[in-house]
Design a protein around this motif. Structure first.
Motif, mmCIF file in Angstrom:
data_model
loop_
_atom_site.group_PDB
_atom_site.id
_atom_site.type_symbol
_atom_site.label_atom_id
_atom_site.label_comp_id
_atom_site.label_asym_id
_atom_site.label_seq_id
_atom_site.Cartn_x
_atom_site.Cartn_y
_atom_site.Cartn_z
ATOM 1 N N UNK A 124 -22.311 27.103 -15.253
ATOM 2 C CA UNK A 124 -23.331 27.244 -14.223
ATOM 3 C C UNK A 124 -24.742 27.053 -14.741
ATOM 4 N N UNK A 125 -24.881 26.594 -15.986
ATOM 5 C CA UNK A 125 -26.200 26.568 -16.617
ATOM 6 C C UNK A 125 -27.195 25.683 -15.866
ATOM 7 N N UNK A 126 -26.758 24.520 -15.372
ATOM 8 C CA UNK A 126 -27.676 23.635 -14.656
ATOM 9 C C UNK A 126 -28.056 24.245 -13.312
ATOM 10 N N UNK A 127 -27.065 24.599 -12.523
ATOM 11 C CA UNK A 127 -27.314 25.124 -11.175
ATOM 12 C C UNK A 127 -28.162 26.388 -11.213
ATOM 13 N N UNK A 128 -27.847 27.295 -12.112
ATOM 14 C CA UNK A 128 -28.553 28.576 -12.189
ATOM 15 C C UNK A 128 -29.981 28.383 -12.681
ATOM 16 N N UNK A 129 -30.175 27.500 -13.653
ATOM 17 C CA UNK A 129 -31.530 27.221 -14.139
ATOM 18 C C UNK A 129 -32.383 26.606 -13.041
ATOM 19 N N UNK A 130 -31.789 25.723 -12.240
ATOM 20 C CA UNK A 130 -32.528 25.129 -11.131
ATOM 21 C C UNK A 130 -32.826 26.176 -10.058
ATOM 22 N N UNK A 184 -28.521 15.471 -6.470
ATOM 23 C CA UNK A 184 -27.207 15.728 -7.057
ATOM 24 C C UNK A 184 -27.334 15.502 -8.553
ATOM 25 N N UNK A 185 -26.804 16.443 -9.315
ATOM 26 C CA UNK A 185 -26.867 16.364 -10.772
ATOM 27 C C UNK A 185 -25.480 16.626 -11.342
ATOM 28 N N UNK A 186 -25.165 15.952 -12.431
ATOM 29 C CA UNK A 186 -23.861 16.165 -13.054
ATOM 30 C C UNK A 186 -23.900 15.862 -14.542
ATOM 31 N N UNK A 187 -23.187 16.699 -15.281
ATOM 32 C CA UNK A 187 -22.891 16.454 -16.682
ATOM 33 C C UNK A 187 -21.368 16.418 -16.786
ATOM 34 N N UNK A 188 -20.756 15.304 -16.357
ATOM 35 C CA UNK A 188 -19.293 15.252 -16.269
ATOM 36 C C UNK A 188 -18.661 14.918 -17.626
ATOM 37 N N UNK A 189 -17.331 14.945 -17.713
ATOM 38 C CA UNK A 189 -16.677 14.507 -18.951
ATOM 39 C C UNK A 189 -17.046 13.057 -19.271
ATOM 40 N N UNK A 190 -17.475 12.812 -20.507
ATOM 41 C CA UNK A 190 -17.869 11.439 -20.854
ATOM 42 C C UNK A 190 -17.518 11.028 -22.287
ATOM 43 N N UNK A 191 -16.889 11.913 -23.044
ATOM 44 C CA UNK A 191 -16.516 11.565 -24.418
ATOM 45 C C UNK A 191 -15.202 10.791 -24.383
ATOM 46 N N UNK A 192 -15.219 9.569 -24.917
ATOM 47 C CA UNK A 192 -13.999 8.762 -24.928
ATOM 48 C C UNK A 192 -13.026 9.284 -25.981
ATOM 49 N N UNK A 193 -11.748 9.120 -25.698
ATOM 50 C CA UNK A 193 -10.710 9.600 -26.625
ATOM 51 C C UNK A 193 -10.932 9.078 -28.039
ATOM 52 N N UNK A 194 -11.375 7.833 -28.156
ATOM 53 C CA UNK A 194 -11.566 7.238 -29.482
ATOM 54 C C UNK A 194 -12.716 7.874 -30.254
ATOM 55 N N UNK A 195 -13.540 8.656 -29.581
ATOM 56 C CA UNK A 195 -14.667 9.308 -30.236
ATOM 57 C C UNK A 195 -14.301 10.683 -30.798
ATOM 58 N N UNK A 196 -13.071 11.113 -30.571
ATOM 59 C CA UNK A 196 -12.641 12.425 -31.054
ATOM 60 C C UNK A 196 -12.777 12.545 -32.569
ATOM 61 N N UNK A 197 -12.470 11.455 -33.272
ATOM 62 C CA UNK A 197 -12.462 11.518 -34.734
ATOM 63 C C UNK A 197 -13.847 11.801 -35.318
ATOM 64 N N UNK A 198 -14.897 11.595 -34.522
ATOM 65 C CA UNK A 198 -16.264 11.845 -34.987
ATOM 66 C C UNK A 198 -16.732 13.263 -34.679
ATOM 67 N N UNK A 199 -15.909 14.016 -33.964
ATOM 68 C CA UNK A 199 -16.325 15.338 -33.517
ATOM 69 C C UNK A 199 -15.958 16.405 -34.542
ATOM 70 N N UNK A 242 -27.838 12.176 -14.024
ATOM 71 C CA UNK A 242 -26.653 12.307 -14.867
ATOM 72 C C UNK A 242 -27.037 12.565 -16.312
ATOM 73 N N UNK A 243 -26.230 13.383 -17.004
ATOM 74 C CA UNK A 243 -26.172 13.321 -18.469
ATOM 75 C C UNK A 243 -25.073 12.323 -18.804
ATOM 76 N N UNK A 244 -25.295 11.472 -19.816
ATOM 77 C CA UNK A 244 -24.363 10.370 -20.052
ATOM 78 C C UNK A 244 -23.998 10.234 -21.530
#
Length: 283
Positions: A124-130, A184-199, A242-244
């Motif tokens: 709720x961080x975005x909605x509550x801060x707004x 409308x604002x969103x920070x949806x899932x955006x990390x690709x599976x192939x990027x897991x190895x960098x996390x 959007x956050x992207x």
């Protein structure tokens, strides 16, 4: 046991996992949380003693397993507010604060009544801060996760704001009670599976994958659905934020153009990565 002795134990056991400054940061956060001792107090009274070290030693073991400090403490700060967090929600990040700040700076001076929707609200961080910054706004926030919504509702109460929370799947939602939104604002899932190895393991092994990952072959799945939803549910001149994924900025510009958004702006975060984008619905 002296607190200073505990600090030495932290360094002995954690310096191989984290930078020394980070270990100190963890330690001071924990002694403040469990014993209400601040860094300054410890500096002024280095011989301070605690009678029960069980909680902090337990936290030390969790840190060795690379559990995020925010989950251990159960809270974090975002945009000057306190938020409770657990394994059902992502830990709010600085780049998301920048997204919130962009929205606040865009609308705070206009003094108009706003209807704002946060899609994939998590903690709720975005909605509550707004909500905290726009006293004349009606804020809605949706998520597919019941557990995340429970955390978000608690955070709204903690920060004394009114947000209407909705349990919905944006991939299957065409409208919300015939409401129209200004923002409308969103920070949806955006990390690709192939990027897991960098996390790092502290993220990969602890934070909810439902809120993080998308398939490599369809990385804009949520953005496409949200953009189409926004166009159908916006008032004239509605603004979409959007956050992207930093690697998909040009793809996002194309997506917004294809869906008839104008005045598109791609922004960098403080680390010079393209992490935010805005588009306006213009008839």
């Amino acid at each position: 046991m002296k607190i200073k002795e505990l600090q030495n134990i932290f360094h002995e056991q954690l310096d191989g996992f984290y930078e020394k400054e980070e270990v100190d940061s963890f330690f001071f956060m924990l002694i403040n949380q469990f014993y209400e001792v601040t860094r300054i107090q410890l500096a002024m009274h280095p011989d301070l003693v605690i009678s029960n070290s069980g909680k902090i030693i337990e936290s030390l073991e969790l840190l060795k397993q690379q559990k995020p400090i925010q989950y251990i403490i159960g809270s974090t700060e975002f945009y000057g507010l306190e938020f409770n967090v657990n394994e059902h929600v992502l830990i709010p990040r600085p780049e998301t604060e920048e997204l919130v700040d962009w929205i606040v700076s865009e609308f705070i001076a206009k003094k108009k009544s706003l209807r704002i929707l946060d899609i994939g609200t998590g903690s709720g961080c975005i909605a509550i801060s707004l909500a905290k910054n726009f006293s004349n706004a009606k804020i809605y926030a949706l998520d597919i996760s019941i557990e995340a919504l429970e955390v978000a509702k608690g955070n709204a109460e903690l920060n004394a704001v009114d947000v209407e929370f909705l349990e919905l799947d944006i991939l299957k939602t065409e409208s919300i009670r015939d409401l129209e939104f200004d923002v409308i604002v969103s920070n949806p899932p955006y990390v690709r599976e192939k990027e897991k190895e960098k996390m790092k393991p502290n993220v990969l092994d602890n934070e909810p994958h439902l809120a993080l990952f998308v398939k490599d072959e369809n990385p804009l799945l949520f953005y496409n659905a949200i953009t189409q939803f926004a166009y159908q549910n916006f008032k004239d001149n509605g603004v979409l934020f959007f956050e992207i994924n930093e690697f998909l900025g040009s793809n996002m510009i194309d997506l917004l153009k294809k869906n008839h958004f104008k005045s598109i702006e791609l922004r960098q975060d403080i680390f010079k990565k393209h992490r935010m984008i805005k588009g306006v619905k213009v008839l």
